[in-house]
Design an enzyme around this catalytic site. Structure first.
Site, PDB file in Angstrom:
ATOM      1  N   GLY A 102       7.133  22.602 -26.848  1.00  0.00           N
ATOM      2  CA  GLY A 102       6.345  23.799 -26.517  1.00  0.00           C
ATOM      3  C   GLY A 102       6.582  24.934 -27.500  1.00  0.00           C
ATOM      4  N   CYS A 103       7.825  25.117 -27.881  1.00  0.00           N
ATOM      5  CA  CYS A 103       8.168  26.202 -28.811  1.00  0.00           C
ATOM      6  C   CYS A 103       7.569  25.935 -30.192  1.00  0.00           C
ATOM      7  CB  CYS A 103       9.679  26.371 -28.892  1.00  0.00           C
ATOM      8  SG  CYS A 103      10.399  26.862 -27.296  1.00  0.00           S
TER       9      CYS A 103
END
Length: 161
Positions: free
Chosen positions: A49-50
């Site tokens: 996600g990051c």
């Protein structure tokens, strides 16, 4: 100052900070006044996600520059981790190390989280748009990564007015 739930609210002055970047330079909020700032907090370098979030900001850099905005990513990872993450994904904005999560706490992004029924403290993915005068113009709590960059661009366009 912060709302009862710990978040800095829209219209409030953004809390001052000085953090070290992925290039070992000190970055101070006070030095960034005069143009809009996208300050986003993320949990960990090089996680799915990051990475999607950072790459979306990287890919939006032309539009962000047109709007005069600076982007800064903040996580508890150290400068070496940030540098590796930056290089691996060719990120074109600074990542700031907040290993003691003091800045994340000031902004309300350091929160109790629950994963698989287990509670722990960590960064809650969140983004602040700070206007040229140093006030919070927009806040997203619990960011969903996909499409978030477009929402940030829309908020920056609204600042232009």
């Amino acid at each position: 100052m912060a709302a009862d739930d710990g978040w800095i609210e829209v219209g409030e002055r953004a809390p001052a900070f000085t953090l070290t970047s992925d290039q070992g330079e000190k970055v101070r909020l006070a030095d960034l006044k005069g143009s809009p700032l996208v300050l986003y907090f993320y949990p960990k370098d090089d996680t799915p996600g990051c990475t999607r979030e950072a790459c979306a900001f990287r890919d939006a850099s032309k539009e962000l520059k047109k709007l005069g905005a600076t982007v800064l990513g903040v996580s508890p990872d150290d400068e070496a981790s940030h540098a590796a993450f930056r290089d691996k994904f060719k990120l074109n904005f600074p990542l700031l190390a907040d290993p003691g999560h003091k800045v994340a706490e000031k902004y309300g992004a350091w929160r109790e989280k629950t994963l698989y029924g287990k509670k722990s403290m960590g960064i809650q993915r969140s983004t602040y748009v700070i206007d040229s005068a140093g006030k919070v113009a927009k806040l997203w709590r619990r960011v969903s990564v996909d499409g978030h960059d477009a929402k940030v661009l829309e908020a920056l366009r609204a600042l232009e007015g």
